[in-house]
Write a protein that holds these residues in place. Structure first.
Motif, PDB file in Angstrom:
ATOM      1  N   LYS A  12      21.602  31.477 -14.753  1.00  0.00           N
ATOM      2  CA  LYS A  12      20.570  31.647 -15.395  1.00  0.00           C
ATOM      3  C   LYS A  12      20.631  31.959 -17.027  1.00  0.00           C
ATOM      4  O   LYS A  12      19.362  32.236 -18.129  1.00  0.00           O
ATOM      5  N   MET A  13      21.012  33.025 -17.216  1.00  0.00           N
ATOM      6  CA  MET A  13      21.259  34.137 -18.063  1.00  0.00           C
ATOM      7  C   MET A  13      22.173  34.745 -18.674  1.00  0.00           C
ATOM      8  O   MET A  13      23.047  35.214 -17.293  1.00  0.00           O
ATOM      9  N   SER A  14      22.910  34.831 -19.990  1.00  0.00           N
ATOM     10  CA  SER A  14      24.483  35.083 -19.512  1.00  0.00           C
ATOM     11  C   SER A  14      24.693  35.786 -21.043  1.00  0.00           C
ATOM     12  O   SER A  14      24.006  35.845 -21.934  1.00  0.00           O
ATOM     13  N   MET A  15      26.040  36.373 -20.949  1.00  0.00           N
ATOM     14  CA  MET A  15      25.992  37.421 -22.027  1.00  0.00           C
ATOM     15  C   MET A  15      28.052  36.996 -22.750  1.00  0.00           C
ATOM     16  O   MET A  15      28.814  37.271 -22.469  1.00  0.00           O
ATOM     17  N   ILE A  16      27.824  37.340 -24.369  1.00  0.00           N
ATOM     18  CA  ILE A  16      28.254  37.976 -24.941  1.00  0.00           C
ATOM     19  C   ILE A  16      28.636  39.044 -25.650  1.00  0.00           C
ATOM     20  O   ILE A  16      28.259  39.116 -26.410  1.00  0.00           O
TER      21      ILE A  16
ATOM     22  N   LEU B  24      20.478  33.190 -23.275  1.00  0.00           N
ATOM     23  CA  LEU B  24      22.455  33.900 -23.727  1.00  0.00           C
ATOM     24  C   LEU B  24      22.269  34.808 -24.704  1.00  0.00           C
ATOM     25  O   LEU B  24      21.597  35.050 -25.945  1.00  0.00           O
ATOM     26  N   ILE B  25      22.736  36.155 -24.186  1.00  0.00           N
ATOM     27  CA  ILE B  25      22.301  37.215 -24.701  1.00  0.00           C
ATOM     28  C   ILE B  25      24.284  37.197 -25.943  1.00  0.00           C
ATOM     29  O   ILE B  25      25.297  37.783 -25.096  1.00  0.00           O
ATOM     30  N   ALA B  26      24.225  37.290 -26.804  1.00  0.00           N
ATOM     31  CA  ALA B  26      25.767  37.515 -27.368  1.00  0.00           C
ATOM     32  C   ALA B  26      25.221  39.303 -28.603  1.00  0.00           C
ATOM     33  O   ALA B  26      24.865  39.477 -29.423  1.00  0.00           O
TER      34      ALA B  26
ATOM     35  N   ALA C  62      17.625  30.530 -25.541  1.00  0.00           N
ATOM     36  CA  ALA C  62      16.992  31.092 -25.704  1.00  0.00           C
ATOM     37  C   ALA C  62      18.045  32.112 -26.091  1.00  0.00           C
ATOM     38  O   ALA C  62      19.096  32.279 -25.155  1.00  0.00           O
ATOM     39  N   LEU C  63      18.681  32.278 -27.513  1.00  0.00           N
ATOM     40  CA  LEU C  63      19.610  33.457 -27.747  1.00  0.00           C
ATOM     41  C   LEU C  63      18.552  34.827 -28.624  1.00  0.00           C
ATOM     42  O   LEU C  63      18.551  34.544 -29.616  1.00  0.00           O
ATOM     43  N   ILE C  64      19.327  35.317 -28.324  1.00  0.00           N
ATOM     44  CA  ILE C  64      19.457  36.770 -28.980  1.00  0.00           C
ATOM     45  C   ILE C  64      21.444  37.406 -29.405  1.00  0.00           C
ATOM     46  O   ILE C  64      21.751  36.810 -28.461  1.00  0.00           O
ATOM     47  N   ILE C  65      20.780  38.052 -30.280  1.00  0.00           N
ATOM     48  CA  ILE C  65      22.052  37.941 -31.139  1.00  0.00           C
ATOM     49  C   ILE C  65      21.969  39.456 -31.634  1.00  0.00           C
ATOM     50  O   ILE C  65      20.838  39.976 -32.506  1.00  0.00           O
ATOM     51  N   ILE C  66      23.108  40.476 -31.261  1.00  0.00           N
ATOM     52  CA  ILE C  66      22.693  42.019 -31.771  1.00  0.00           C
ATOM     53  C   ILE C  66      23.597  42.322 -32.341  1.00  0.00           C
ATOM     54  O   ILE C  66      24.836  41.484 -32.335  1.00  0.00           O
TER      55      ILE C  66
END
Ligand SMILES: Nc1ncnc2c1ncn2[C@@H]1O[C@H](COP(=O)(O)OP(=O)(O)OP(=O)(O)O)[C@@H](O)[C@H]1O
Ligand SMILES: Nc1ncnc2c1ncn2[C@@H]1O[C@H](COP(=O)(O)OP(=O)(O)O)[C@@H](O)[C@H]1O
Ligand code: SF4
Ligand code: SF4
Ligand SMILES: [Mg+2]
Ligand SMILES: [Mg+2]
Lengths: 338, 343
Positions: free
Chosen positions: B92-96, B177-179, B208-212
């Protein structure tokens, strides 16, 4: 025109690539491959390019930290390319390097006083009081608390450590400072402090800078002139306005177009140039124009004939067969040989 | 319950250490819907990565003390079992991550790693999974994917590795997706390619994208909404236009003033923030930003005693500062904005 403080002519560094037990040479990394430029007294020359293009190697060659495999380095009219270490020592002081990493470039076991004070001892300031006073003056100059004389590097933040490095460099009273990515390891708010400090010191102490960086915005802010490197070569060199407002080399255009702009409204209207792929390896650079594998303007001639670095507008040199923004009437003359 | 796709409420992630309690994330709240991009900006040590690892449940079982709520599509994750959150991760959620080499196993081919990740969550044959891996590598712009699927990570260039990691993160069609600093280690021309890719993928997958990131240019390129973090807290939150065109927090002003801009005439001087970011063990009392704030004296002595609340100034734009709204707006318009623009 006055004589340049530093003149680099056809500078070359080919690192041998060896293989096997016998260390047989099987090739060479052409890290710097025929680079020429002048740095005038009192100016800031920016050197930009993507990682691995040879910026740091150029800096290390100029300061003779490594030996060139070809070309010349002329400092204040003296050819220092092959000068012996003994003869070069006094000149070393005149030419100093500031490094990227404020953490590893300071000895953790020495106090700030010892780190910044060492150059004064070499210069013949011998009394304890004399050194302390000199160090405290310089600490104040770079915006550090003079009371922190007895502290160790780990007690300081990244930005403060970079200031300690700058203080140590200034203690030698150099004429030319080569700053290799002086702010890239720092947080944004601290970057701006260090950029302002470098500018203030230049005005106060009449310093000349060669600033190596990959951040095109920072380089525009501090430089009078800018050289762009790609795979060991300078592809464009111009004053700040010329380079940023009418870039001629396709690579420079692509670089500028790739910088993300902090303007959410403007992003829709921006025309972008997008390069394909990564920078090729300097072990086997493409022949002729090294940029031809990624250039959208490339023609047959780009793969067979290396474009020379030519002056296409006053003070604006470009190495490209099909430059952008080039004045139509310009009579090209070979710039690299002057 | 929460009707939002992602709803983080008063999240706290603290780490006990020998030197004291590190308050890495200290009361963070935000919401995010499918198809939207949230940018989280802040300097190093402001709590960005700890937040993202927290949402993915990667602090569970460690030393971290976690409180608050994380609602993902109607499920609360802080109180959920580590096994349950692990099942959601990858699916459901993953990370870059910033550094693809550290996130990939050096001894397995890129393809094998994507295939394995896919088969954990999908009951398919190796052959089907391999085809999926080739498709994904092609989708993220790896040339000759049917050949490169058998390459090892070290055989890829930096940009290709980042593309491969994005392919891996996308293998199970994640909805979140969390980058975390996805382009910080890349050259600017490659960064531009990756940002384009992320923008396209986000549109196609409707995730839904979170860019840090610490780079204001990068957030501006991708984000619908932006959260500015300082000392483990959100100090300003709003649409990208709120943050870049009518920012109201002195720290946000400082970030904008510190940054030379290519899209404007060069300014004579940068306008830095004095001092340096706080240690999260000794966060300054009251407003964490007060030792560095040029307007600290204008808040009637409250700045170093009372923590300001994050309050709405207008239309979903939130600010954590004691200065009255009108005064903030006046300072921005007369003292800050003109200096950012003129030469
Ligand atoms: N001492 C060093 N020697 C060689 N390369 C370095 C050194 N320090 C940093 N780099 C490289 O320089 C680039 C920029 O690093 P930098 O430390 O500025 O990143 P950053 O933007 O601060 O990242 P982060 O937000 O993760 O701290 C990276 O590619 C990094 O690998
Ligand atoms: N001692 C060395 N031996 C072999 N190759 C080297 C050595 N030092 C640098 N290089 C290579 O030279 C090229 C240019 O390096 P460098 O000048 O450090 O690049 P930049 O500073 O622009 O990032 C790179 O490909 C690098 O790997
Ligand atoms: S010489 Fe040809 S390939 Fe090289 S930059 Fe110019 S147009 Fe492009
Ligand atoms: S509360 Fe006071 S110290 Fe904090 S940001 Fe606002 S003005 Fe500055
Ligand atoms: Mg370098
Ligand atoms: Mg981080």
């Amino acid at each position: 025109m006055t004589e340049p403080l530093l003149s680099v002519q056809g500078l070359e560094k080919h690192f041998p690539v060896t293989k096997g037990l016998l260390q047989r040479q099987v090739g060479a990394v052409k890290a710097v491959d025929g680079v020429s430029f002048d740095v005038r007294k009192g100016e800031t020359l920016g050197l930009v390019g993507e990682s691995g293009c040879g910026k740091t190697t150029t800096g290390r060659l100029i300061t003779r930290l490594i030996e060139p495999t070809g070309g010349k380095v002329i400092f204040e009219g003296h050819d220092i390319t092959h000068m012996s270490q003994g003869k070069i020592r006094p000149l070393r002081r005149d030419m100093q390097m500031i490094f990227q990493d404020p953490y590893s470039s300071l000895n953790p076991r020495h106090t700030v006083g010892a780190i910044v004070g060492a150059p004064f001892k070499i210069q013949g300031v011998h009394t304890e009081q004399g050194v302390k006073k000199a160090v405290q003056d310089i600490l104040a100059l770079v915006g550090l608390n003079p009371e922190h004389y007895n502290r160790y590097p780990h007690e300081f933040s990244g930005g403060q450590r970079q200031r300690i490095g700058i203080a140590r460099t200034l203690a030698l009273k150099p004429k030319l400072i080569i700053a290799d990515e002086p702010v890239s390891a720092l947080d944004v708010s601290i970057q701006a402090q260090v950029v302002n400090l470098l500018e203030d010191l230049q005005n106060e102490l009449d310093l000349t800078y060669l600033v190596i960086a990959h951040d095109l915005s920072v380089v525009r802010h501090i430089s009078d002139r800018v050289a762009v490197m790609y795979l060991g070569k300078i592809v464009e060199l111009a004053d700040r306005k010329g380079l940023y407002e009418s870039p001629m080399h396709p690579y420079t255009n692509a670089l500028l177009s790739a910088v993300p702009i902090p303007d959410p409204k403007g992003k829709a209207g921006r025309e972008r140039i997008r390069l394909q792929g990564d920078v090729p390896s300097p072990l086997n650079p493409p022949p002729a124009c090294r940029f031809h594998t990624r250039c959208w303007k490339a023609q047959e001639i780009c793969k067979t004939e290396e474009p020379p670095l030519l002056q296409l507008a006053p003070g604006h040199q470009v190495a490209c067969h099909f430059p952008e923004n080039a004045p139509a009437l310009a009579e090209p003359e070979v710039a690299a040989q002057t | 319950m929460s009707e939002h796709f992602l709803d983080v409420r008063d999240l706290k992630i603290h780490f006990p250490t020998d030197d004291g309690l590190v308050r890495s994330v200290d009361g963070l709240s935000f919401k995010l819907e499918r198809g939207r991009t949230l940018g989280i900006v802040g300097e190093s040590g402001s709590g960005k990565s700890v937040t993202s690892l927290g949402i993915l449940g990667l602090h569970k079982g460690g030393r971290a003390r976690i409180s608050g709520e994380i609602w993902l599509d109607g499920e609360e994750l802080v109180s959920a079992s580590p096994e349950h959150v692990r099942r959601l991760r990858g699916k459901k959620m993953s990370m870059i991550f910033q550094d693809p080499l550290s996130a990939m196993h050096p001894y397995f081919t890129v393809g094998a790693q994507i295939i394995e990740a896919y088969r954990i969550h999908n009951k398919v044959t190796k052959k089907v999974a391999r085809k999926h891996a080739v498709d994904l590598l092609g989708r993220v712009g790896i040339p000759q994917p049917e050949r490169r699927v058998d390459s090892y990570p070290h055989e890829f260039s930096g940009g290709m590795r980042q593309r491969a990691m994005i392919a891996m993160a996308l293998s199970c069609d994640p909805e979140l997706l969390i980058a975390d600093e996805p382009t910080t280690a890349l050259d600017v021309t490659v960064q531009a390619q990756i940002l384009d890719l992320m923008r396209d993928l986000q549109r196609d997958f409707n995730a839904a994208l979170i860019i840090i990131t610490h780079d204001l240019g990068v957030v501006a390129e991708l984000s619908d909404d932006i959260l500015v973090m300082y000392g483990g807290k959100a100090i300003e939150y709003g649409s990208a236009e709120d943050i870049f065109e009518r920012p109201e927090h002195p720290y946000t002003w400082g970030l904008l003033g510190s940054m030379p801009r290519l899209d404007r005439e060069p300014t004579e001087r940068l306008l830095p923030i004095k001092g340096s970011p706080p240690s999260l063990i000794n966060v300054p009392a009251g407003c964490a930003f007060h030792p560095r704030c040029a307007f600290e004296g204008r808040t009637g002595g409250k700045a170093n005693t009372e923590v300001p609340d994050l309050v709405e100034t207008e239309g979903g734009h939130l600010v954590r500062c004691h200065l009255p709204r009108e005064e903030r707006r006046a300072i921005w318009a007369t003292e800050i904005k003109p200096n950012l623009e003129s030469a």
